[in-house]
Enzyme design. Structure first.
Site, short mmCIF file in Angstrom:
data_model
loop_
_atom_site.label_atom_id
_atom_site.label_comp_id
_atom_site.label_asym_id
_atom_site.label_seq_id
_atom_site.Cartn_x
_atom_site.Cartn_y
_atom_site.Cartn_z
N ILE A 1 5.42 1.96 -13.98
CA ILE A 1 5.11 0.59 -13.62
C ILE A 1 3.71 0.51 -12.99
O ILE A 1 3.37 1.29 -12.10
CB ILE A 1 6.14 0.04 -12.62
N LYS B 1 5.68 -2.39 -3.19
CA LYS B 1 4.54 -3.28 -2.96
C LYS B 1 4.37 -4.22 -4.15
O LYS B 1 4.10 -3.77 -5.27
CB LYS B 1 3.26 -2.47 -2.76
N TRP C 1 7.30 7.80 -5.18
CA TRP C 1 7.28 7.50 -3.75
C TRP C 1 8.67 7.67 -3.14
O TRP C 1 8.81 8.17 -2.02
CB TRP C 1 6.75 6.09 -3.53
N LYS D 1 -3.65 -5.45 -2.62
CA LYS D 1 -4.66 -4.39 -2.80
C LYS D 1 -4.57 -3.77 -4.19
O LYS D 1 -5.55 -3.24 -4.71
CB LYS D 1 -4.53 -3.33 -1.71
N SER E 1 -1.16 5.63 1.14
CA SER E 1 -0.32 6.80 0.86
C SER E 1 -0.19 7.04 -0.63
O SER E 1 0.25 6.16 -1.36
CB SER E 1 1.07 6.58 1.46
N THR F 1 -6.21 3.18 -2.51
CA THR F 1 -5.79 2.76 -3.84
C THR F 1 -6.97 2.39 -4.73
O THR F 1 -6.91 2.56 -5.95
CB THR F 1 -4.84 1.54 -3.75
N ALA G 1 1.87 9.38 -3.19
CA ALA G 1 3.04 10.26 -3.23
C ALA G 1 2.63 11.70 -3.54
O ALA G 1 3.22 12.65 -3.02
CB ALA G 1 4.03 9.76 -4.27
#
Length: 337
Positions: free
Chosen positions: A282, A108, A14, A194, A141, A251, A143
């Site tokens: 991660i 996030k 990202w 989320k 979004s 997501t 990436a």
């Protein structure tokens, strides 16, 4: 907007994609990271193949392992590091930064132990005289799509509307559009929580359930996210916007999502340790599940989906049986909050 110098902290997928957006808008971008080989690759090969095998970055995008160099004369700093590294990196920035800048973040999650949102961490660690109000850049979004300049719409949230508008103007172009928002709590909690629901949606897929189940977990997951967020001070309407239902859809339904893929592997019988090792990146939803579960308990918020996913991740509950237990809960009205 005249050219801005932006330090992007974090050369992940990202961070790299947002660096390209900023570069496309005519800004001077310097990416900071601590892995020598990766930084060298960005500077010399103009690629970041760990995340984007076939993408060539503009030669104007530079990278460094020297934080002082990254922050020199910068107009804005964009944090795009994992949740667990945010406080550490913020402390390092505070030691080096010598002038006032705009501070933004595009990560996030919730911090383990404290359960704090990322903007709160940045407020705590960065002296007020050296920063603006924090701007949260968040929304639906991937990436992998932004890097190829696919159409993307997200939010820029800040307590100060002028700071949110700065980020809006900084990033917006023909394929990347931002909407301003002043509900920082709502935007951040939506973006963090989320990921939990995405793990659950992936698990349902891995177990062989279909679209009905997918729709159920996304819808009831949104209700659960909203309950916790409102208890923390968020505006309910934020959760039906881009950073809420929009981010949850993207997501919770896509193979691009690490959280969805992790859940899918969990549903197929893989253990968490194996999943994390195979992913090589991660999985924010895993740590966020623990933080949100603990936070929900402390606030007395009913979060059955989060509790179920927590038990699967941390207590070795069998996913199919855990889902059946969720389905057998006492019946209740749909709109009960």
């Amino acid at each position: 907007m005249k050219e801005q110098r932006v330090a992007v902290l974090g050369p992940g997928s990202w961070g790299t994609a947002l660096s390209q957006v900023l570069n496309d808008n005519g800004h001077k971008v310097i990416i900071w990271g601590h892995t020598e080989d990766q930084i060298q690759e960005i500077n010399e090969q103009h690629s970041n193949k760990r995340y984007f095998e076939e993408v060539i970055l503009d030669e104007k995008i530079q990278a460094t392992t020297d934080l002082a160099e990254a922050l020199k004369d910068t107009d804005a700093i964009l944090f795009v590091v994992p949740t667990k590294a945010t406080r550490i990196v913020a402390k390092q920035v505070a030691e080096v930064l010598d002038h006032k800048v705009r501070i933004m973040h595009a990560s996030k999650g919730l911090e383990q132990g404290t359960h704090e949102r990322l903007s709160t961490i940045l407020e705590e660690e960065l002296p007020a005289e050296l920063r603006s109000e924090i701007v949260v850049v968040s929304g639906p979004s991937h990436a992998e799509e932004t890097i190829r300049r696919d159409i993307t719409l997200i939010s820029a949230a800040s307590k100060n509307e002028a700071d949110a508008k700065y980020a809006q103007e900084l990033f917006s172009n023909d394929y990347f559009r931002l909407y301003t928002n002043t509900d920082v709590v709502g935007v951040e909690t939506a973006g963090a929580l989320k990921n939990i629901i995405a793990v659950g949606a992936g698990a349902l897929h891995g177990l062989g359930f279909g679209d009905n189940a997918k729709a159920a977990i996304i819808t009831r997951g949104l209700a659960e996210i909203t309950r916790l967020g409102v208890a923390m001070g968020a505006e309910p309407l934020t959760y039906i916007g881009l950073s809420g239902v929009g981010d949850l859809i993207v997501t919770g339904t896509s193979v691009h999502s690490r959280n969805w893929r992790a859940g899918d592997a969990l549903g197929r019988g893989q253990k968490l340790e194996e999943i994390e090792q195979n992913m090589g990146m991660i999985i924010e939803g895993v740590s966020t599940t623990k933080a949100a579960y603990e936070l929900g308990l402390s606030l007395g918020i009913d979060m059955p989906i989060t509790e179920t996913i927590y038990k699967c991740l941390y207590e070795a509950a069998e996913p199919r049986e855990a889902i059946l237990n969720l389905m057998r809960r006492e019946s209740r009205p749909e709109n009960e909050f």
